[in-house]
Each structure stands twice: as C-alpha cells, then as structure tokens.
Design an enzyme around this catalytic site. Structure first.
Site, PDB file in Angstrom:
ATOM      1  N   ARG A 111       1.464  -1.423   5.099  1.00 34.99           N
ATOM      2  CA  ARG A 111       1.488  -2.885   4.972  1.00 34.99           C
ATOM      3  C   ARG A 111       2.724  -3.345   4.196  1.00 34.99           C
ATOM      4  NH1 ARG A 111      -2.424  -6.220   1.362  1.00 34.99           N
ATOM      5  NH2 ARG A 111      -2.024  -8.345   2.038  1.00 34.99           N
TER       6      ARG A 111
ATOM      7  N   HIS B 296       5.484  -5.938   5.642  1.00 38.62           N
ATOM      8  CA  HIS B 296       5.773  -7.193   4.949  1.00 38.62           C
ATOM      9  C   HIS B 296       7.237  -7.261   4.515  1.00 38.62           C
ATOM     10  CE1 HIS B 296       1.478  -8.719   3.837  1.00 38.62           C
ATOM     11  NE2 HIS B 296       1.536  -8.226   5.072  1.00 38.62           N
TER      12      HIS B 296
ATOM     13  N   ASN C 212       0.909 -11.111  -0.808  1.00 32.33           N
ATOM     14  CA  ASN C 212       1.192  -9.771  -1.326  1.00 32.33           C
ATOM     15  C   ASN C 212       0.504  -9.451  -2.646  1.00 32.33           C
ATOM     16  OD1 ASN C 212       2.894  -9.171   0.840  1.00 32.33           O
ATOM     17  ND2 ASN C 212       4.657 -10.105  -0.170  1.00 32.33           N
TER      18      ASN C 212
ATOM     19  N   HIS D 226      -3.959  -1.860  11.743  1.00 33.77           N
ATOM     20  CA  HIS D 226      -5.209  -2.293  11.104  1.00 33.77           C
ATOM     21  C   HIS D 226      -6.304  -1.242  11.226  1.00 33.77           C
ATOM     22  CE1 HIS D 226      -4.092  -6.863  11.300  1.00 33.77           C
ATOM     23  NE2 HIS D 226      -3.451  -6.202  10.371  1.00 33.77           N
TER      24      HIS D 226
END
Length: 320
Positions: free
Chosen positions: A61, A65, A93, A190
C-alpha cells in the site's frame, strides 16, 4: 515463513515490453555498484514479516500511495517538518505503518553501498518482496529511481478513494497512464490486509434513501460487517480483513467479489463495467492469469516517473 529463495515463486518476465514507460530505469541498474542490494532488502522484509504479519500489506500500500502522488520518488517516506505536513500524515495515510522496515533496509544498504541506492528503489523492491514472501509472484524490478524533496499532506487527496465509482477510478488511473486492465489487476492487491470501518461504512449504514445496506453486498456478509462496525462505532481499530486469506497473496479477492463479499465501493465498482467484470471473472478462475497481469501492472505503476533528484541518505529527510 520460508526465506524468499525457498518459496515456490512464479517468475514472470514482462518488463521488457513496458520499460519505455520510464526509460531511465533498468533491471541491472545496481549490477556493478551494489550487486547484493536485493537480497539484503528481502532479508529485512522477511524479518519484518516474522515480527508482524501485516507488514506485506503495509509495504504494498505504501508503494502504491507513493507512486500515485508524485510518481515513484519516495516522497511518501519523508517526515513532516514543523507546520509543513508530509504525505505520510495526510488522512488516507494515517493508518499506514511499517515505515521502520524501509528505514532498516536503508541502513543495511547504506552500510554496504553508501549513497548509491535510492529510497524509492528500496520501496519498490520491498513491495515486490512483500508480494513474493506472501506466496505471490516475483518479478525483476526495474531500478534507477531518484528520491524527491517535496512531500505535502494535501496531495494525498489525489489518491483514489475506497468510495470511488468506476468512472472516478478510470479517471484516476488514466491520469497516471494506467488502463482499466491495470485497475483490475492492481485492485487484486486487496488480497492482503485489513480495513478500518470508516473506509466501508458507506456500504453498511445509510447507503441511500431506500436501503441501509448496499444491495450489491451479500446480506449475511453485510450483517457480519455491521456487527463489527455498528453505526456509532467506538472501538478504535475495529474493521475487517480485505479477504478471507489476508496474509496470503492469492486470487481469493476476485472470488469473493463475484459473491458480493468485497469490502470497498471501489471493489464493487469493478462489477459495474463489462470490461472490468470480465477481468474479475478471468482472475477468479485463473490465479496464474491474475499473477501475470498483476506483475505487468505493478512494473508499469512502479515505473511512473517521479521528480526525484537525489539519493537520500536517510529516507525520512531530504539531503542538506
């Protein structure tokens, strides 16, 4: 967890077809200057996983990001300074963790090859190792990224939200040179991790004027989520795993999506377009095809050029 060399990994070489996405990158970038960099980073990631099984999801992740804001330039890793809030302190975040894994990897790499390997490359490699060490595919990571000096919390508003519909997702990915195919493949990330209630509350309470719960969600699954996340939830870290095998990188995410057991609106959105729905079905049927597509899209995403200009000596602060 076995060491990376002992796991049965699916190796897929697809990088050559898309390296034009960022011509500066090369699989052999550190071949002469820091030949053992990848094994050192893999060991650090493996150690982090032994101590905390949520590390792989966090690293994947974190890399996503980072690349989606200013390109893959490790701006995500910079600390806030005074009143200037950095990306890691932006709302999307706040729940990110495991920065210490990257910091530890950087220290080990600096001992071996001082001032040579960028934090952005370390993050890209750590994300790959996170997937591979969780039972997923491995791949050759193109390297040669530079670290950026700008990191603003406000920029995190550019990230795709878990509440996005298919057109919003398409626009977000398209702005970064990523296709609908990339969207479906990368959403498979995911398969690892956990979500707090706030990210899917919209689907299980006050969905619209007619119904409380998103009708596309399996009713028993929705009931279980409502139990964990009541309307006025007061449990700080309440939430749900993103799929039923949250520490294993597999295609379970797609299988559950077809059953109406996805967590986010952005997951369910993949079922609202004929193109994306067909890919969901394809990946639910064949884990091998998912792995191949995921690898191709990860290399493409991690090659989004950032505005980096330096090799940071400490991933948390810019060089002076």
């Amino acid at each position: 967890m076995a060491a990376i060399s002992l796991i049965s990994l699916v190796t897929i070489s697809v990088f050559s077809s898309i390296l034009s996405f960022s011509n500066a990158l090369s699989v052999n970038y550190y071949h002469q200057t820091c030949p053992n960099v990848e094994s050192v980073i893999a060991k650090v990631v493996h150690k982090g996983m032994i101590n905390d099984k949520t590390v792989p999801a966090a690293l994947l992740r974190m890399h996503f990001h980072d690349c989606f804001i200013r390109g893959c330039d490790a701006s995500m890793l910079l600390n806030s300074k005074g009143k200037s809030q950095a990306e890691k302190d932006g709302p999307p975040n706040i729940s990110l963790h495991a920065f210490y894994v990257i910091e530890h990897a950087k220290k080990e790499v600096e001992k071996m090859c001082p001032g040579v390997v960028s934090c952005a490359d370390i993050l890209a490699l750590a994300a790959r190792d996170a997937v591979a060490l969780s039972g997923g595919p491995t791949w050759d990571v193109p390297k040669g990224r530079k670290d950026g000096r700008i990191s603003k919390a406000n920029d995190t508003r550019q990230l795709p939200f878990p509440t996005f519909n298919i057109s919003q997702l398409q626009q977000s990915f398209s702005l970064r040179g990523l296709s609908m195919d990339d969207l479906v493949a990368l959403s498979g990330g995911h398969t690892l991790g956990f979500s707090h209630c706030s990210s899917f509350q919209n689907r299980i309470h006050n969905f619209n004027n007619i119904t409380d719960v998103d009708p596309s969600m399996d009713s028993s699954f929705a009931a279980s989520l409502r139990q964990v996340c009541p309307m006025h939830n007061k449990v700080k870290n309440a939430g749900a795993n993103l799929d039923s095998t949250p520490t294993v990188f597999d295609n379970k995410y797609y299988k559950l999506l077809l059953q109406g057991k996805s967590i986010f609106s952005s997951d369910q959105a993949l079922m609202t377009s004929s193109r994306t729905k067909a890919l969901v079905k394809k990946f639910a049927t064949s884990q091998e095809e998912f792995y191949e597509a995921f690898v191709k899209s990860m290399i493409k995403m991690s090659s989004i050029s950032g505005g980096g200009t330096e090799i940071r000596l400490d991933c948390r602060v810019v060089n002076h």
